[in-house]
Motif scaffolding. Structure first.
Motif, PDB file in Angstrom:
ATOM      1  N   ASP A  19      -8.298   5.639 -12.060  1.00 10.39           N
ATOM      2  CA  ASP A  19      -9.086   4.564 -12.660  1.00 10.39           C
ATOM      3  C   ASP A  19     -10.513   4.648 -12.109  1.00 10.39           C
ATOM      4  OD1 ASP A  19     -10.359   2.165 -13.176  1.00 10.39           O
ATOM      5  OD2 ASP A  19      -8.629   0.910 -12.695  1.00 10.39           O
ATOM      6  N   LEU A  22     -11.974   2.298  -9.576  1.00  8.84           N
ATOM      7  CA  LEU A  22     -11.515   2.308  -8.177  1.00  8.84           C
ATOM      8  C   LEU A  22     -12.413   3.158  -7.276  1.00  8.84           C
ATOM      9  CD1 LEU A  22      -7.611   2.203  -8.366  1.00  8.84           C
ATOM     10  CD2 LEU A  22      -9.208   0.339  -7.907  1.00  8.84           C
ATOM     11  N   ILE A 135      -9.564   5.301  -2.395  1.00  6.69           N
ATOM     12  CA  ILE A 135      -8.257   4.642  -2.527  1.00  6.69           C
ATOM     13  C   ILE A 135      -7.211   5.737  -2.729  1.00  6.69           C
ATOM     14  CG2 ILE A 135      -6.861   3.073  -3.945  1.00  6.69           C
ATOM     15  CD1 ILE A 135      -9.118   1.545  -2.628  1.00  6.69           C
ATOM     16  N   SER A 136      -6.227   5.776  -1.856  1.00 10.92           N
ATOM     17  CA  SER A 136      -5.197   6.803  -2.003  1.00 10.92           C
ATOM     18  C   SER A 136      -4.190   6.373  -3.066  1.00 10.92           C
ATOM     19  CB  SER A 136      -4.500   7.052  -0.669  1.00 10.92           C
ATOM     20  OG  SER A 136      -3.655   5.976  -0.381  1.00 10.92           O
ATOM     21  N   PHE A 138      -1.045   6.106  -2.980  1.00 15.36           N
ATOM     22  CA  PHE A 138       0.024   5.167  -2.605  1.00 15.36           C
ATOM     23  C   PHE A 138      -0.499   3.747  -2.403  1.00 15.36           C
ATOM     24  CE2 PHE A 138      -0.822   7.063   1.656  1.00 15.36           C
ATOM     25  CZ  PHE A 138      -0.933   5.919   2.445  1.00 15.36           C
ATOM     26  N   ASN A 139      -1.738   3.593  -2.000  1.00 15.98           N
ATOM     27  CA  ASN A 139      -2.298   2.240  -1.935  1.00 15.98           C
ATOM     28  C   ASN A 139      -2.445   1.654  -3.339  1.00 15.98           C
ATOM     29  OD1 ASN A 139      -3.161   1.485   0.962  1.00 15.98           O
ATOM     30  ND2 ASN A 139      -3.908   3.560   0.744  1.00 15.98           N
ATOM     31  N   ALA A 140      -2.957   2.468  -4.253  1.00 13.81           N
ATOM     32  CA  ALA A 140      -3.107   2.001  -5.636  1.00 13.81           C
ATOM     33  C   ALA A 140      -1.745   1.678  -6.241  1.00 13.81           C
ATOM     34  CB  ALA A 140      -3.832   3.062  -6.469  1.00 13.81           C
ATOM     35  N   ALA A 142       0.995   0.757  -4.694  1.00 12.14           N
ATOM     36  CA  ALA A 142       1.512  -0.489  -4.107  1.00 12.14           C
ATOM     37  C   ALA A 142       0.897  -1.706  -4.791  1.00 12.14           C
ATOM     38  CB  ALA A 142       1.229  -0.514  -2.607  1.00 12.14           C
ATOM     39  N   SER A 143      -0.402  -1.683  -5.012  1.00 14.13           N
ATOM     40  CA  SER A 143      -1.063  -2.809  -5.681  1.00 14.13           C
ATOM     41  C   SER A 143      -0.550  -2.987  -7.096  1.00 14.13           C
ATOM     42  CB  SER A 143      -2.593  -2.610  -5.705  1.00 14.13           C
ATOM     43  OG  SER A 143      -3.166  -3.136  -4.529  1.00 14.13           O
ATOM     44  N   ARG A 144      -0.388  -1.895  -7.826  1.00 16.80           N
ATOM     45  CA  ARG A 144       0.081  -1.983  -9.211  1.00 16.80           C
ATOM     46  C   ARG A 144       1.499  -2.540  -9.283  1.00 16.80           C
ATOM     47  NH1 ARG A 144      -2.549  -2.882 -12.901  1.00 16.80           N
ATOM     48  NH2 ARG A 144      -1.392  -1.666 -14.425  1.00 16.80           N
ATOM     49  N   GLY A 146       2.971  -4.400  -6.945  1.00 15.60           N
ATOM     50  CA  GLY A 146       3.171  -5.592  -6.117  1.00 15.60           C
ATOM     51  C   GLY A 146       4.122  -5.317  -4.963  1.00 15.60           C
ATOM     52  N   PHE A 147       3.941  -4.156  -4.343  1.00 12.68           N
ATOM     53  CA  PHE A 147       4.866  -3.651  -3.326  1.00 12.68           C
ATOM     54  C   PHE A 147       4.206  -3.722  -1.949  1.00 12.68           C
ATOM     55  CE2 PHE A 147       7.003  -0.503  -0.798  1.00 12.68           C
ATOM     56  CZ  PHE A 147       8.298  -0.424  -1.270  1.00 12.68           C
ATOM     57  N   SER A 148       4.794  -4.510  -1.053  1.00 14.91           N
ATOM     58  CA  SER A 148       4.223  -4.638   0.292  1.00 14.91           C
ATOM     59  C   SER A 148       4.495  -3.385   1.115  1.00 14.91           C
ATOM     60  CB  SER A 148       4.850  -5.862   0.966  1.00 14.91           C
ATOM     61  OG  SER A 148       4.752  -5.756   2.358  1.00 14.91           O
ATOM     62  N   LEU A 149       3.454  -2.725   1.582  1.00 11.52           N
ATOM     63  CA  LEU A 149       3.632  -1.496   2.357  1.00 11.52           C
ATOM     64  C   LEU A 149       3.976  -1.786   3.812  1.00 11.52           C
ATOM     65  CD1 LEU A 149       0.675   0.639   0.929  1.00 11.52           C
ATOM     66  CD2 LEU A 149       3.107   1.043   0.540  1.00 11.52           C
ATOM     67  N   LEU A 150       3.211  -2.670   4.440  1.00 13.92           N
ATOM     68  CA  LEU A 150       3.398  -2.957   5.860  1.00 13.92           C
ATOM     69  C   LEU A 150       3.126  -4.419   6.133  1.00 13.92           C
ATOM     70  CD1 LEU A 150       1.517   0.126   7.388  1.00 13.92           C
ATOM     71  CD2 LEU A 150       3.903  -0.438   7.871  1.00 13.92           C
TER      72      LEU A 150
ATOM     73  N   THR B  24     -14.532  -1.514  -3.956  1.00 19.34           N
ATOM     74  CA  THR B  24     -14.480  -0.730  -5.195  1.00 19.34           C
ATOM     75  C   THR B  24     -15.286  -1.444  -6.282  1.00 19.34           C
ATOM     76  OG1 THR B  24     -12.517  -1.832  -6.034  1.00 19.34           O
ATOM     77  CG2 THR B  24     -12.155   0.122  -4.666  1.00 19.34           C
ATOM     78  N   ASP B 106      -6.697  -3.013   2.832  1.00 18.79           N
ATOM     79  CA  ASP B 106      -5.851  -2.976   1.636  1.00 18.79           C
ATOM     80  C   ASP B 106      -4.948  -4.213   1.635  1.00 18.79           C
ATOM     81  OD1 ASP B 106      -4.682  -1.250  -0.672  1.00 18.79           O
ATOM     82  OD2 ASP B 106      -2.929  -1.893   0.461  1.00 18.79           O
ATOM     83  N   PHE B 108      -1.987  -4.771   0.776  1.00 19.86           N
ATOM     84  CA  PHE B 108      -0.574  -4.606   1.105  1.00 19.86           C
ATOM     85  C   PHE B 108      -0.321  -3.921   2.453  1.00 19.86           C
ATOM     86  CE2 PHE B 108       0.251  -5.431  -3.538  1.00 19.86           C
ATOM     87  CZ  PHE B 108       0.933  -6.622  -3.310  1.00 19.86           C
ATOM     88  N   TYR B 110      -0.544  -4.927   6.361  1.00 19.69           N
ATOM     89  CA  TYR B 110      -0.723  -5.927   7.421  1.00 19.69           C
ATOM     90  C   TYR B 110      -1.704  -7.038   7.033  1.00 19.69           C
ATOM     91  CZ  TYR B 110       1.551  -2.414  10.399  1.00 19.69           C
ATOM     92  OH  TYR B 110       2.427  -1.501  10.939  1.00 19.69           O
ATOM     93  N   THR B 131      -3.461  -7.520  -8.241  1.00 21.02           N
ATOM     94  CA  THR B 131      -3.905  -7.074  -6.925  1.00 21.02           C
ATOM     95  C   THR B 131      -4.795  -5.845  -7.070  1.00 21.02           C
ATOM     96  OG1 THR B 131      -1.828  -7.886  -6.019  1.00 21.02           O
ATOM     97  CG2 THR B 131      -3.145  -6.449  -4.606  1.00 21.02           C
ATOM     98  N   PRO B 133      -6.442  -2.769  -5.020  1.00 27.66           N
ATOM     99  CA  PRO B 133      -6.308  -2.110  -3.721  1.00 27.66           C
ATOM    100  C   PRO B 133      -7.648  -1.977  -3.011  1.00 27.66           C
ATOM    101  CG  PRO B 133      -6.186  -0.487  -5.488  1.00 27.66           C
ATOM    102  CD  PRO B 133      -6.206  -1.835  -6.147  1.00 27.66           C
ATOM    103  N   ILE B 135      -9.792   0.025   0.525  1.00 23.47           N
ATOM    104  CA  ILE B 135      -9.769   1.115   1.513  1.00 23.47           C
ATOM    105  C   ILE B 135      -9.158   0.554   2.795  1.00 23.47           C
ATOM    106  CG2 ILE B 135     -11.186   2.676   2.916  1.00 23.47           C
ATOM    107  CD1 ILE B 135     -11.432   3.430  -0.003  1.00 23.47           C
TER     108      ILE B 135
END
Lengths: 241, 241
Positions: A19, A22, A135-136, A138-140, A142-144, A146-150, B24, B106, B108, B110, B131, B133, B135
């Protein structure tokens, strides 16, 4: 941005997963100030995906130089291409041209830029380089999704899928979040493993994130499409939530 | 962007680690279109760091509402604050106000946003949320330090530092790259472990990445400054390179 007295600066610019919105403000600025934009592509005949993305948001006419990095695992062959690309970039920088090399996602995550930078540092140590993060995928993703990474005390493993599925089982056991990259043709193998571990329902596959044909699939147990593994990221939560 | 007929949309906006130019284009656009920008802060008296960052790049006058999320590990107390914040946000959205909640790095990784989003989904399921994302601190840190996170078949672990140093030793053994977050007061403990494993020379500490007082320290074995652990990320390569 010409400077005839000294070598131009090279910006290594992460442009995000697809995108064009981004891109960061810093990435856009560096590209708009560049005289020359170097863009990687997989074969001489192909088009540069990165170039097509930035052309949608970068204002002003630019000189694009597309550099070929063939899709091969032969390190010696690749090294020749990196050296050739480094030489080409150095040649333009020596003319005082401000330049940027664009790279999908984040420059330091599974990117050709890493090897190219190493060659430039080695062969042309006087060239000043600034890397701009992106923006990597996997970050993008997760946002798309709605997935909490950490969160809290959680731990995350990010790893590629190999033929041998090396490390994935251990990661699923030891980490709260597992990010599987380079899924490719091993998609069915991954799905089988996740089903076996009772984790298929905790997983989401995001294909071509940020591209117009992006897909988000939550019920990965039922995936039949074999092509879906390409340009896909799988995110897994390993604990019942 | 008023719409009196329906509930406004909420954008959860990752703004990157500190440098306002790492927003972004999409984040900037969402913030400029928002009537109201919600910004988190650690105490009623404090200022919102996220607000100070975006005020440097967002054009047009905005209504800011700063929401307090106290620095505590008491989940029940925090839940009250998240609920209160959710109520406040829902109240504005019901007036048809387009809104954004800004979050450092980011969204998602912490972030308080994760809990807030969960509350909103639970208490106000009709609210549409998108959401965006951002950096993450470790991506920005890698770019600043010229540190390759993942290449080829490499695997990366991202984990917080706990009092017990839980999981770090295993991650250093099993992964090519280890990203240590939330270093805080445990900095000397981390340095001791890395020295013991012969990995201190393969590590780099990046403090306050993207902020004006950013520091990049490669010789972490010699760090004496006890405060340096706060807002720091440590990147480690575990194989001799």
């Amino acid at each position: 941005m010409r400077n005839d007295n000294k070598i131009g600066k090279l910006y290594g610019v992460g442009i995000g997963p697809g995108d064009p919105t981004l891109l960061t403000l810093k990435a856009k600025d560096a590209l708009e100030k560049a005289d020359i934009i170097f863009a990687p592509k997989g074969s001489d005949e192909g088009i540069s995906v990165a170039r097509r993305i930035i052309e949608q948001v970068i204002e002003g006419k630019k000189t694009y130089i597309e550099l070929t990095f063939p899709m091969t695992k032969d390190k010696n062959l690749l090294k020749k291409y990196w050296k050739k690309a480094g030489q080409r970039i150095a040649g333009e920088l020596k003319k005082g041209k401000q330049s940027a090399f664009v790279t999908l996602g984040d420059p330091f995550i599974y990117s050709t830029y890493i090897y190219l930078l190493r060659i430039i540092k080695q062969d042309y140590p006087k060239i000043e380089v600034e890397t701009i993060p992106g923006i990597s995928a996997f970050n993008a993703a997760a946002s798309r999704a709605g997935f909490s990474l950490l969160e809290g005390k959680e731990k995350m493993a990010v790893l590629p899928v190999n033929e041998t599925m090396d490390g994935i089982e251990d990661a699923l056991k030891d980490f709260d979040t597992v990010v599987l990259m380079k899924v490719g043709a091993k998609l069915q193998k991954v799905i089988r493993l996740l089903k076996q571990k009772g984790l298929a329902k905790n997983a989401v596959l995001i294909s071509r994130v940020g591209h117009p044909n992006e897909k988000i699939i939550r019920n990965i147990a039922n995936i039949k499409d074999k092509e879906l593994g390409y340009l896909s990221v799988i995110l897994v939560k390993t604990k019942a939530g």
